[in-house]
Design an enzyme around this catalytic site. Structure first.
Site, PDB file in Angstrom:
ATOM      1  N   TYR A 189      12.749  36.162 103.110  1.00 26.83           N
ATOM      2  CA  TYR A 189      11.709  35.643 102.214  1.00 26.83           C
ATOM      3  C   TYR A 189      10.410  36.432 102.378  1.00 26.83           C
ATOM      4  O   TYR A 189       9.794  36.849 101.398  1.00 26.83           O
ATOM      5  CB  TYR A 189      11.473  34.158 102.497  1.00 26.83           C
ATOM      6  CG  TYR A 189      10.395  33.542 101.634  1.00 26.83           C
ATOM      7  CD1 TYR A 189      10.651  33.203 100.308  1.00 26.83           C
ATOM      8  CD2 TYR A 189       9.120  33.288 102.138  1.00 26.83           C
ATOM      9  CE1 TYR A 189       9.671  32.633  99.511  1.00 26.83           C
ATOM     10  CE2 TYR A 189       8.136  32.720 101.355  1.00 26.83           C
ATOM     11  CZ  TYR A 189       8.418  32.397 100.039  1.00 26.83           C
ATOM     12  OH  TYR A 189       7.436  31.842  99.249  1.00 26.83           O
ATOM     13  N   LYS A 233       8.424  38.752  99.538  1.00 30.52           N
ATOM     14  CA  LYS A 233       7.049  38.526  99.109  1.00 30.52           C
ATOM     15  C   LYS A 233       6.157  39.735  99.386  1.00 30.52           C
ATOM     16  O   LYS A 233       5.174  39.971  98.677  1.00 30.52           O
ATOM     17  CB  LYS A 233       6.488  37.264  99.769  1.00 30.52           C
ATOM     18  CG  LYS A 233       7.104  35.983  99.234  1.00 30.52           C
ATOM     19  CD  LYS A 233       6.907  35.857  97.725  1.00 30.52           C
ATOM     20  CE  LYS A 233       7.364  34.505  97.195  1.00 30.52           C
ATOM     21  NZ  LYS A 233       7.134  34.361  95.734  1.00 30.52           N
TER      22      LYS A 233
END
Length: 228
Positions: free
Chosen positions: A152, A156
């Site tokens: 994750y 990002k």
């Protein structure tokens, strides 16, 4: 008032962002994969549903085609759709997360560019995370330093770089990334933890409503800049 599209808008930060922007009088298209959940959210808020799956090229093209037919332009795009994972790190898991969080952003942005270019004040807000900030994840005073996030966080970080590169490539359109903060949503790893969603949406709304003299190519949290 502006014409806006928010992806992943049937719940969480996307829903609350839509609520706040509709309250200000803007025309907001709530992007949702599920027609049923999207219709319910749009009805509750007084917005308009557009079905969109950011991992599907055809779905994205169709959704932007609907807005083009109805509005002829798009003033604000909020790339909010995103997923996380608690699964073990594998290639397929990483591909799934990156396909939504980073490649999905590219799909939607590329499809939206012709409509954004028809706007007098085109704005794109990319919902990123401080877990994608090299400064935050290497700073012991930040929460993100203490929370490993291989897939994750990396996805990002890609969102943050995409923001900078799009800002350089399309100088007439303002592209900014935002960190909503540790907010109580389905993505939050600890049930019920985090700040209220109303607070998390504030920075998204702030950057979605910047004027013609607003910044571009920045990473924002709260009321100010976040280091990359």
């Amino acid at each position: 008032m502006a014409v806006m599209l928010i992806t992943g808008a049937n719940k969480g930060l996307g829903y609350e962002t839509a609520r706040q922007l509709i309250k200000r009088g803007h025309t907001v298209y709530l992007g949702a994969r599920s027609v049923e959940r999207g219709e319910a959210a749009a009805s509750e808020l007084g917005g308009q549903l557009v079905q969109i799956d950011v991992t599907d090229d055809s779905s994205v093209e169709t959704a932007l085609g609907v807005i083009a037919e109805r509005q002829g332009h798009l003033d604000v795009l909020v790339n909010n759709a995103g997923i996380s994972t608690t699964e073990d790190v594998t290639g397929p898991v990483a591909l799934k997360v990156f396909d939504t969080n980073a490649i999905g952003l590219i799909r939607v942005t590329q499809a939206a560019l012709p409509l954004l270019e028809e706007s007098d004040n085109p704005v794109v807000v990319n919902v990123s995370s401080a877990l994608g900030s090299f400064w935050a994840v290497t700073n012991p005073e930040r929460r993100q330093f203490h929370f490993p996030s291989i897939v994750y966080g990396s996805s990002k970080a890609a969102v943050s770089m995409l923001t900078v590169q799009y800002a350089k490539s399309f100088p007439r359109i303002k592209f900014n990334a935002v960190e909503p903060g540790f907010t109580a949503t389905d993505l939050t790893p600890f049930s019920g933890a985090g700040q209220p969603v109303e607070t998390g949406a504030e920075v998204i709304v702030r950057m979605a409503t910047i004027g013609a003299d607003g910044p571009t190519g920045t990473f924002q949290e709260g009321e100010g800049d976040l280091a990359w």
